[in-house]
Design an enzyme around this catalytic site. Structure first.
Site, PDB file in Angstrom:
ATOM      1  N   GLY A   1     111.015   7.716  11.847  1.00 25.41           N
ATOM      2  CA  GLY A   1     112.020   8.884  11.352  1.00 25.41           C
ATOM      3  C   GLY A   1     112.285   9.580  12.737  1.00 25.41           C
TER       4      GLY A   1
ATOM      5  N   GLY B   1     112.945   6.084   0.798  1.00 23.23           N
ATOM      6  CA  GLY B   1     113.611   4.936   0.168  1.00 23.23           C
ATOM      7  C   GLY B   1     115.151   5.009   0.020  1.00 23.23           C
TER       8      GLY B   1
ATOM      9  CE1 TYR C   1     111.753  -2.235  14.568  1.00 21.31           C
ATOM     10  CE2 TYR C   1     111.599  -0.520  12.669  1.00 21.31           C
ATOM     11  CZ  TYR C   1     112.140  -1.110  14.108  1.00 21.31           C
ATOM     12  OH  TYR C   1     113.074  -0.210  15.209  1.00 21.31           O
TER      13      TYR C   1
END
Length: 510
Positions: free
Chosen positions: A64, A140, A280
């Site tokens: 992120g 999550g 990924y």
């Protein structure tokens, strides 16, 4: 005399029209938060927790890149700092880190979908409860968040963010548990979906993983300090030792003296870690559930070469995520491994940027063709996944303009047909290329000479699980199968509203 457009051209035209409409709808109706993030925590040892948390977050930056935050505790007070942007810009100055005092701290690095990037949603989230301070960092997505939120608001709760992560704080505040551990435990009983939590209280660092273990969380040790992180690569940067994975449904209670207590909050649940972490998200040098991500991805490439071979001159990854699979493909196929594309490492990941317009512009600044390698050659490009097809289409055009004779795409996972509701920002099903098009149609849309995917059984075989068993799958693989491991209360509620609206429109039209 004009000839009728080919079937592939018609499909491509419809695809581009749908992309334009999807972007318009995203601008008008931005989606709610749906985040894939990185969490890190440490307790014990020297009073420099903030520095170690910052280093851990730097190692997790790939998870992120929109915002980051750190909360620490020095035995008397909590300290917190949250900023938009990268960790390297937010937490590199000594004065910033010195202000975050204490030998216990948690951190969070995140991205969001459009509409959720404001500072109030940056974690860790903090609140003062009747048993002391509580800071929460969450990776999550909760599948009953909207339902729970609406119920709590009706009962008088006041929310300060639009993040589903605040539910853990709100539910803990309502708990009558006698300790902070009890309050956090109570909050878990109400939520559904995926979560890996780092929770900081006045006397402990808590790590919690959801009952299926969808999101990853690992436990480490640095001297007398206990360490938690989304991935083991975060331990390498601070010199910590990997101890083990936090088990699905487990809470680890880490104390300042270095002791770690384990509580199995949820029992008798089948572990189903997210398969997309392996394909990924995780860094190649991480270990996920005891497996080397790098070696797993090479095995994916070898299996792909067996299932979808190509007659070509060279194999190239779409860097960086396609590199291990491309190595495996080249090893099994006997083709030369080359770099047909050169990546700039200062552009970010196009998959996780919130705007399609940014994604489109990002392709050109992220990759450039290696003309000396591709001119006159038949190139096999290996990527980890194919989502919208936007990037693949532009890369195909780029290589053809650089002189490539043929461009063949091979994808080291099955077609992504269903959206994710557990924290990975896959688009809605309408935006997923594979949800409504055959492989031949997708090949025409991206302009490739051929397109091949790894089969679902091949994926499971490469990951060491053998063919997929539908009655007991080893992974959360709903993006390929539609088999969601938890209830989807919010989505079911949304689908019901949509059906009611459709019936209302039909009645009005009749």
């Amino acid at each position: 005399m004009r000839t009728a457009p080919s079937r592939a051209a018609r499909h491509a035209a419809r695809f581009l029209a749908r992309e334009r409409e999807a972007e318009r709808m995203r601008a008008v109706f931005p989606r709610a938060l749906n985040e894939e993030c990185g969490v890190f925590g440490i307790i014990g040892g020297a009073d420099d927790a903030a520095t170690k948390v910052a280093l851990g977050l730097h190692a997790l930056q790939h998870r992120g890149q929109e915002a980051c935050g750190i909360t620490t505790y020095d035995g008397e007070r909590f300290f917190s700092d949250k900023k938009l942007g990268l960790v390297s810009g937010a937490f590199t100055e000594a004065a910033t880190l010195d202000a975050l005092k204490g030998n216990a701290g948690i951190g969070h690095t995140r991205y969001s979908t459009a509409g959720g990037s404001d500072l109030r949603n940056v974690q860790p989230l903090y609140a003062d409860l009747d048993r002391g301070g509580l800071a929460v960092a969450h990776n999550g997505n909760l599948t009953n968040a909207r339902t729970l939120r609406a119920d709590l608001i009706r009962k008088g709760s006041i929310f300060h963010t639009t993040s589903d992560s605040e539910l853990f704080v709100q539910l803990a505040a309502l708990s009558r548990g006698l300790s902070m551990v009890d309050k956090v435990t109570d909050s878990l009983s109400a939520v559904e979906g995926a979560y890996a939590l780092c929770v900081l209280t006045q006397d402990a660092l808590l790590g919690v993983r959801d009952p299926q273990g969808i999101r990853p969380l690992v436990l480490g040790k640095l001297g007398n300090a206990a360490v938690l992180a989304s991935e083991s690569c975060a331990f390498d940067l601070i010199g910590a030792e990997f101890v083990r994975d936090v088990r699905p449904g487990e809470m680890v209670i880490c104390r300042p003296d270095g002791s770690v207590e384990s509580r199995q909050i949820f029992a008798d649940r089948k572990a189903r870690p997210c398969i997309f972490e392996l394909i990924y998200f995780a860094r190649p040098n991480s270990f996920v559930d005891g497996e080397s991500v790098y070696e797993l991805r090479k095995r994916l490439g070898r299996q792909l070469a067996e299932e979808a071979p190509a007659s070509a001159d060279l194999v190239s990854p779409i860097p960086d995520s396609g590199v291990p699979a491309a190595i495996g493909f080249a090893q099994r196929s006997g083709l030369a491994y080359e770099m047909a594309l050169i990546r700039s490492h200062y552009s970010g990941r196009t998959f996780i940027e919130p705007s399609q317009q940014i994604r489109e512009a990002g392709v050109a600044r992220k990759h450039s063709a290696n003309i000396g390698v591709v001119r006159g050659k038949r190139v096999v490009l290996i990527d980890d996944s194919l989502v919208r097809g936007t990037t693949s289409r532009k890369i195909t055009t780029m290589l053809r303009e650089a002189g490539a004779r043929e461009v063949h795409f091979r994808i080291a996972c099955p077609p992504i047909v269903y959206p994710d509701f557990y924290g990975i920002d896959t688009p809605s099903q309408d935006e997923l290329m594979a949800s409504s098009h055959s492989v031949d149609e997708m090949c025409g849309m991206i302009g490739a000479d051929s397109l091949g995917f790894l089969s679902l059984d091949g994926l499971y075989t490469a990951l060491g699980k053998g063919p997929r068993r539908s009655e007991e799958p080893a992974f959360t693989d709903h993006c390929f199968t539609g088999d969601y491991p938890t209830a989807l209360a919010d989505q079911e509620r949304k689908d019901t509203r949509a059906k009611i609206e459709q019936l209302s429109l039909l009645r009005e039209s009749s």
